[in-house]
Design a protein around this motif. Structure first.
Motif, PDB file in Angstrom:
ATOM      1  N   THR A 401       0.843  -1.197   0.000  1.00  0.00           N
ATOM      2  CA  THR A 401       0.000   0.000   0.000  1.00  0.00           C
ATOM      3  C   THR A 401       0.876   1.244   0.000  1.00  0.00           C
ATOM      4  O   THR A 401       2.048   1.206   0.393  1.00  0.00           O
ATOM      5  CB  THR A 401      -0.920   0.024   1.234  1.00  0.00           C
ATOM      6  OG1 THR A 401      -0.123   0.017   2.425  1.00  0.00           O
ATOM      7  CG2 THR A 401      -1.859  -1.175   1.243  1.00  0.00           C
ATOM      8  N   THR A 403       0.577   5.911  -1.052  1.00  0.00           N
ATOM      9  CA  THR A 403      -0.260   7.051  -1.416  1.00  0.00           C
ATOM     10  C   THR A 403      -0.796   6.880  -2.831  1.00  0.00           C
ATOM     11  O   THR A 403      -0.172   6.260  -3.685  1.00  0.00           O
ATOM     12  CB  THR A 403       0.540   8.359  -1.329  1.00  0.00           C
ATOM     13  OG1 THR A 403       1.702   8.255  -2.179  1.00  0.00           O
ATOM     14  CG2 THR A 403       0.988   8.621   0.097  1.00  0.00           C
ATOM     15  N   GLY A 404      -1.988   7.435  -3.079  1.00  0.00           N
ATOM     16  CA  GLY A 404      -2.585   7.351  -4.397  1.00  0.00           C
ATOM     17  C   GLY A 404      -1.866   8.223  -5.405  1.00  0.00           C
ATOM     18  O   GLY A 404      -1.187   9.193  -5.065  1.00  0.00           O
ATOM     19  N   ARG A 406       0.215   8.411  -9.519  1.00  0.00           N
ATOM     20  CA  ARG A 406       1.158   7.696 -10.374  1.00  0.00           C
ATOM     21  C   ARG A 406       2.588   8.038 -10.014  1.00  0.00           C
ATOM     22  O   ARG A 406       2.876   9.158  -9.586  1.00  0.00           O
ATOM     23  CB  ARG A 406       0.895   8.059 -11.837  1.00  0.00           C
ATOM     24  CG  ARG A 406      -0.499   7.643 -12.305  1.00  0.00           C
ATOM     25  CD  ARG A 406      -0.724   7.970 -13.761  1.00  0.00           C
ATOM     26  NE  ARG A 406      -2.062   7.536 -14.191  1.00  0.00           N
ATOM     27  CZ  ARG A 406      -2.526   7.690 -15.415  1.00  0.00           C
ATOM     28  NH1 ARG A 406      -1.773   8.269 -16.354  1.00  0.00           N
ATOM     29  NH2 ARG A 406      -3.746   7.257 -15.712  1.00  0.00           N
ATOM     30  N   ARG A 412      -1.993  12.082  -4.725  1.00  0.00           N
ATOM     31  CA  ARG A 412      -3.347  12.604  -4.785  1.00  0.00           C
ATOM     32  C   ARG A 412      -3.929  12.644  -3.374  1.00  0.00           C
ATOM     33  O   ARG A 412      -4.040  11.613  -2.707  1.00  0.00           O
ATOM     34  CB  ARG A 412      -4.217  11.720  -5.674  1.00  0.00           C
ATOM     35  CG  ARG A 412      -3.757  11.675  -7.126  1.00  0.00           C
ATOM     36  CD  ARG A 412      -4.534  10.609  -7.893  1.00  0.00           C
ATOM     37  NE  ARG A 412      -4.104  10.517  -9.288  1.00  0.00           N
ATOM     38  CZ  ARG A 412      -4.461   9.531 -10.103  1.00  0.00           C
ATOM     39  NH1 ARG A 412      -5.258   8.556  -9.652  1.00  0.00           N
ATOM     40  NH2 ARG A 412      -4.034   9.507 -11.354  1.00  0.00           N
ATOM     41  N   GLN A 415      -6.355   9.879  -1.295  1.00  0.00           N
ATOM     42  CA  GLN A 415      -6.393   8.600  -2.025  1.00  0.00           C
ATOM     43  C   GLN A 415      -5.273   7.679  -1.547  1.00  0.00           C
ATOM     44  O   GLN A 415      -4.208   8.137  -1.132  1.00  0.00           O
ATOM     45  CB  GLN A 415      -6.258   8.825  -3.535  1.00  0.00           C
ATOM     46  CG  GLN A 415      -7.424   9.583  -4.139  1.00  0.00           C
ATOM     47  CD  GLN A 415      -7.316   9.694  -5.655  1.00  0.00           C
ATOM     48  OE1 GLN A 415      -6.570   8.937  -6.287  1.00  0.00           O
ATOM     49  NE2 GLN A 415      -8.063  10.613  -6.243  1.00  0.00           N
ATOM     50  N   ARG A 416      -5.556   6.383  -1.606  1.00  0.00           N
ATOM     51  CA  ARG A 416      -4.579   5.360  -1.236  1.00  0.00           C
ATOM     52  C   ARG A 416      -4.435   4.371  -2.389  1.00  0.00           C
ATOM     53  O   ARG A 416      -5.382   4.119  -3.134  1.00  0.00           O
ATOM     54  CB  ARG A 416      -5.020   4.615   0.021  1.00  0.00           C
ATOM     55  CG  ARG A 416      -5.135   5.495   1.244  1.00  0.00           C
ATOM     56  CD  ARG A 416      -3.760   5.874   1.765  1.00  0.00           C
ATOM     57  NE  ARG A 416      -3.039   4.714   2.255  1.00  0.00           N
ATOM     58  CZ  ARG A 416      -1.731   4.707   2.545  1.00  0.00           C
ATOM     59  NH1 ARG A 416      -1.005   5.811   2.339  1.00  0.00           N
ATOM     60  NH2 ARG A 416      -1.147   3.614   3.011  1.00  0.00           N
ATOM     61  N   LYS A 417      -3.231   3.832  -2.530  1.00  0.00           N
ATOM     62  CA  LYS A 417      -2.944   2.869  -3.593  1.00  0.00           C
ATOM     63  C   LYS A 417      -2.754   1.479  -2.987  1.00  0.00           C
ATOM     64  O   LYS A 417      -2.106   1.321  -1.947  1.00  0.00           O
ATOM     65  CB  LYS A 417      -1.712   3.267  -4.390  1.00  0.00           C
ATOM     66  CG  LYS A 417      -1.423   2.322  -5.574  1.00  0.00           C
ATOM     67  CD  LYS A 417      -0.218   2.779  -6.357  1.00  0.00           C
ATOM     68  CE  LYS A 417      -0.489   4.068  -7.107  1.00  0.00           C
ATOM     69  NZ  LYS A 417      -1.507   3.882  -8.186  1.00  0.00           N
ATOM     70  N   THR A 465      -3.085  -2.865  -9.716  1.00  0.00           N
ATOM     71  CA  THR A 465      -2.912  -1.602  -8.986  1.00  0.00           C
ATOM     72  C   THR A 465      -4.259  -0.908  -8.912  1.00  0.00           C
ATOM     73  O   THR A 465      -4.954  -0.770  -9.921  1.00  0.00           O
ATOM     74  CB  THR A 465      -1.880  -0.691  -9.655  1.00  0.00           C
ATOM     75  OG1 THR A 465      -2.355  -0.321 -10.954  1.00  0.00           O
ATOM     76  CG2 THR A 465      -0.548  -1.401  -9.810  1.00  0.00           C
ATOM     77  N   ASP A 467      -6.388   2.460  -7.088  1.00  0.00           N
ATOM     78  CA  ASP A 467      -6.449   3.680  -6.295  1.00  0.00           C
ATOM     79  C   ASP A 467      -7.844   3.820  -5.712  1.00  0.00           C
ATOM     80  O   ASP A 467      -8.849   3.684  -6.428  1.00  0.00           O
ATOM     81  CB  ASP A 467      -6.112   4.910  -7.145  1.00  0.00           C
ATOM     82  CG  ASP A 467      -4.613   5.078  -7.335  1.00  0.00           C
ATOM     83  OD1 ASP A 467      -3.898   4.057  -7.223  1.00  0.00           O
ATOM     84  OD2 ASP A 467      -4.162   6.207  -7.591  1.00  0.00           O
TER      85      ASP A 467
END
Length: 498
Positions: A401, A403-404, A406, A412, A415-417, A465, A467
């Motif tokens: 995991t 931060t959201g 690219r 962003r 948002q979480r990735k 992947t 987001d």
């Protein structure tokens, strides 16, 4: 919730050479007189006990002065070895209530009375004051492969001679603040069949339940298998009954790095909860070290299996040459017969270290048991390094995991990735134009974008992947699987992110 100081206890009392098939040396136990014993007799004992008011057992006060190091210094005498492989534990701070232990032979049982002479005690250490449990030595006589110690806890060394997670006979009201109980085994009847097989009968007693348990335990090249029979008698109503509970530790891993204050890259006994539902769906829930208490429930009917696994087996991912987290066993539960409606529950609480067992998984029947009820559950426990979740679909082998956004662009806000790597033969030869779908559902948040693609240079591996924008302070829950033409290519991943 869970006895935090238990960890490491079972491995502290080292194995010593054995002298003969049955205890016969000068320290041999003075067995009690033979009494009839059978599985039927034990069930009657549990039923009769349930008809009486619960009487709590008093711990031995002197045992509280015996910490890990002190308990480890007390050795069971090798010439008192019982039944070719069994040695006994003394009372300690984490197992301070005496238990009765008997040896079963030919339909009769002889109790092993406690005697201080069963143990070698170093100078300056208080003598032992009772029996807390037992362990079973392996055929090589250099370690043990099975141990019962404390409340209703037991565990095995799996397929790589390394203890890790534990099992319990039963869980009562786990995750309900202030209500959890820890029923305890009060008596064991041990039936040895050599160094690679042993049958353990146990009597359980607690404020809400009594029970009779039978464990047929076999040590093999791939680990340990236990066929368990259990009969429970409810003394009073229970809100949440946990069948076949597994207890483990997750501090941090590659996908949960916030707590990583130690120099080792990862520290955990298990890294995920695996399930095979009654409908045949394979589910993987990566473990996390939650910020607050967390309880997940996976509704099912007649489950085929569930358990806590350690999928990551690479030494360099842990760099621990003492605890050897890469060798920790998996524990897989296979119900025998139909268990009906209920749910697999996963409970976790925050931990700041590796001595807290902060994760519990168990089966919770849909109907809460009432006082007077008699319940029976049979199942198989498999402790091994082999992943039991085959079936041809790809497995999640890493979850990360961050931060959201690219790479190379500003994060962003809000948002979480989530990044999940899958591996499996069913992914071989598939490319970006092969029609592979990334199927995603988000609860408690909004899906921003999702992608799935083959990992360059890695055969049979794909990466997803995603987001996500969580709706509030609580984590969102992501459910994801790879498919093609409506057919599943991967197991289903269920993971919180926030």
């Amino acid at each position: 919730m869970i006895v935090t100081a238990r960890r490491g206890m079972l491995g502290m009392i080292g194995a010593l050479p054995m002298l003969g098939l049955v205890a016969a040396g000068p320290a041999a136990p003075a067995f009690g007189r033979p009494r009839p014993f059978s599985w039927t007799i034990l069930q009657r004992k549990a039923a009769a006990l349930a008809a009486r008011p619960y009487r709590p057992r008093s711990p031995v006060a002197a045992a509280f002065d015996r910490d890990f190091d002190t308990a480890g210094a007390i050795r069971y005498r090798p010439d008192a070895t019982i039944g070719d492989a069994v040695r006994l534990f003394p009372l300690s701070r984490t197992a301070a209530q005496p238990v009765q232990i008997a040896l079963v032979e030919g339909g009769t049982a002889r109790e092993i009375p406690f005697a201080p002479g069963l143990f070698d005690v170093p100078a300056g250490v208080a003598e032992a004051h009772g029996l807390a449990g037992f362990r079973v030595l392996n055929p090589g006589r250099d370690s043990d492969w099975l141990a019962f110690l404390g409340a209703s806890y037991f565990r095995t060394a799996g397929g790589q001679d390394q203890y890790g997670l534990s099992a319990r006979a039963i869980a009562i009201d786990t995750g309900i603040d202030g209500k959890e109980e820890f029923p305890a085994f009060t008596a064991f009847w041990i039936e040895p069949f050599g160094r690679s097989r042993i049958v353990v009968h146990a009597l359980l007693d607690g404020p809400s339940v009594t029970g009779a348990f039978r464990f047929d335990c076999r040590l093999g090249a791939d680990g340990v298998v236990q066929d368990v029979a259990s009969v429970l008698h409810m003394r009073r109503d229970v809100a949440r009954l946990g069948i076949a509970p597994a207890t483990s530790m997750f501090w941090y891993g590659e996908g949960d790095r916030a707590a990583a204050i130690d120099w080792r890259p990862e520290i955990h006994d298990s890294d995920g909860l695996a399930m095979l539902t009654g409908a045949g769906e394979r589910i993987w829930r990566p473990l996390v070290n939650p910020r607050t208490l967390m309880l997940n429930s996976f509704v099912d009917r007649d489950p085929k299996g569930f358990g806590l696994l350690q999928r990551d087996r690479a030494f360099d991912h842990y760099q621990d040459d003492g605890a050897f987290y890469d060798r920790r066993p998996n524990l897989w539960v296979e119900p025998a017969g139909r268990w009906g409606a209920g749910s697999v529950m996963l409970y976790a609480f925050p931990t700041r270290g590796e001595t807290d067992d902060n994760v519990v998984a168990f089966w919770n029947p849909a109907d809460a048991p009432r006082a007077g009820a008699r319940l029976a559950f049979d199942y198989r426990l498999t402790w091994s390094s082999r992943d039991p979740t085959g079936g041809g679909v790809a497995r999640a082998v890493a979850t990360r995991t961050g931060t959201g956004g690219r790479p190379g662009e500003p994060p962003r806000p809000g948002q979480r990735k989530l990044v999940i790597d899958f591996a499996g033969a069913g992914l071989a030869g598939l490319g970006r134009q092969s029609g592979v779908d990334c199927n995603v559902e988000v609860a408690g948040g909004r899906l921003v974008e999702a992608h799935a693609y083959p990992i360059v240079g890695q055969a049979e591996q794909w990466r997803a992947t995603i987001d996500v924008a969580p709706a509030g302070a609580a984590p969102a829950e992501v459910r994801l699987w790879l498919g093609r033409g409506g057919a599943a290519l991967s197991e289903t991943i269920v993971v919180p992110i926030g």
